[in-house]
Design an enzyme around this catalytic site. Structure first.
Site, short mmCIF file in Angstrom:
data_model
loop_
_atom_site.label_atom_id
_atom_site.label_comp_id
_atom_site.label_asym_id
_atom_site.label_seq_id
_atom_site.Cartn_x
_atom_site.Cartn_y
_atom_site.Cartn_z
N HIS A 1 6.13 -10.20 -12.56
CA HIS A 1 5.41 -8.95 -12.81
C HIS A 1 6.34 -7.79 -13.19
CE1 HIS A 1 1.88 -10.87 -10.98
NE2 HIS A 1 2.59 -11.14 -9.92
O1 RIB Z 1 0.58 -7.45 -7.93
C1 RIB Z 1 1.95 -7.60 -8.24
C2 RIB Z 1 2.73 -6.42 -7.76
O2 RIB Z 1 2.61 -6.32 -6.34
C3 RIB Z 1 4.25 -6.55 -8.03
O3 RIB Z 1 4.80 -5.27 -8.21
C4 RIB Z 1 4.76 -7.14 -6.75
O4 RIB Z 1 6.13 -6.80 -6.49
C5 RIB Z 1 3.89 -6.47 -5.73
O5 RIB Z 1 4.45 -5.19 -5.46
#
Ligand code: RIB
Ligand code: CA
Length: 311
Positions: A239
């Site tokens: 992500h």
């Molecule tokens: O949903 C994914 C996000 O939530 C990413 O930033 C992960 O690190 C968590 O913070």
């Protein structure tokens, strides 16, 4: 490109920080920690651990808000482990935590730097950013752009059926940010779920034969088990590194300028990013909402940059 990384490390946050610190195009003015994946005491410690892994003990790391604006903190140890950086064994940090509060650092930096010269890169819940905007509304016009990981539309939620974790944890903060008037680029699950670390891609990290490559491979080995079980996926979505990659190579991404509003009242859909992708309302187009990315190009960039770290 001057940036501030606001983060809740988190293995994917860690890889985003490593990507940023390996990229000479970026001047990381500071790293501000926020409560999210794990409590603040761990996210600020992890931000320093990762800075030292990058051999950058000079980086200024600040601790910010330890809870959302209005709601109790929700964490994600089930994904990231008890420490938030489960996987590799990394030494406790020696570098200091800055004494200034992260929110004050964000405000002071935006006021001190030239207008529209600093990009904010939030990788976790938006509590610090919202607090800065509330404390100093004048900074909204001074922000070059907010490039954040959060939200979802076609991909729907990952922490609830309706909401992505970062927005879910502090929806009121997200509402402040999305209504701030600052230019925003959103890297939602719609994009990040196309940035999957397959076994071959993770082996490329391990094959680097460096401390960073080994640590990234071990972080991914740990972190990906959640997505494998949940989605039956062949790996984990990276992500947060997509935020840094967008700053470096926006040409690898595609999206639309659309209206994005945040659900803050319903308990059923709290934290949902209501994205008007099809333009069915006349609400203001307040965000560039990324829907797709060139996954091969993204991993080529990430692997090349991580490969720059010495053994
Ligand atoms: O949903 C994914 C996000 O939530 C990413 O930033 C992960 O690190 C968590 O913070
Ligand atoms: Ca994160």
């Amino acid at each position: 490109m001057k940036i501030i990384i606001d983060t809740d490390p988190g293995q994917d946050d860690a890889i985003a920080i490593l990507l940023a610190l390996a990229s000479p195009e970026l001047d990381v003015l500071g790293i501000t920690a926020v409560a999210g994946n794990v409590p603040l005491a761990l996210t600020e410690k992890n931000a320093r651990i990762v800075s030292e892994l990058a051999a950058r003990p000079d980086i200024k790391v600040f601790a910010g808000c330890d809870a959302p604006l209005l709601r109790p903190l929700v964490t994600a140890e089930h994904v990231h482990g008890r420490t938030g950086l489960d996987g590799p064994t990394l030494p406790d940090p020696q570098m200091p935590l800055q004494s200034m509060h992260a929110v004050d650092f964000i405000v002071d930096t935006l006021r001190a730097e030239a207008p529209q010269s600093v990009t904010l890169c939030p990788l976790g819940p938006l509590t610090n950013i919202a607090m800065a905007l509330r404390k100093a509304p004048d900074i909204a016009a001074r922000i070059e752009r907010i490039v954040l990981m959060g939200g979802a539309y076609f991909e729907v939620g990952n922490i609830t059926p309706a909401a992505e974790f970062n927005i879910y944890v502090d929806p009121e903060a997200a509402e402040i940010v999305f209504r701030s008037g600052a230019p925003i680029t959103v890297l939602p699950l719609d994009a990040t779920h196309k940035a999957m670390v397959t076994p071959a891609r993770n082996e490329a990290f391990r094959a680097m034969g460096t401390r960073v490559g080994q640590a990234v491979a071990e972080m991914t080995d740990f972190y990906e088990r959640f997505d494998r079980e949940k989605y039956g996926a062949d790996g984990a979505p990276l992500h947060d590194p997509t935020v840094i990659a967008w700053c470096l190579r926006p040409d690898l991404f595609s999206g639309r300028e659309i209206n994005v509003e945040i659900e803050t009242r319903s308990e059923l859909t709290r934290g949902m990013t209501v994205a008007d992708w099809w333009g069915v309302t006349d609400r203001s187009r307040n965000a560039l909402f990324i829907g797709d990315l060139d996954a091969e190009g993204f991993f080529d960039l990430l692997t090349e940059r991580l490969g720059r770290y010495a053994a």
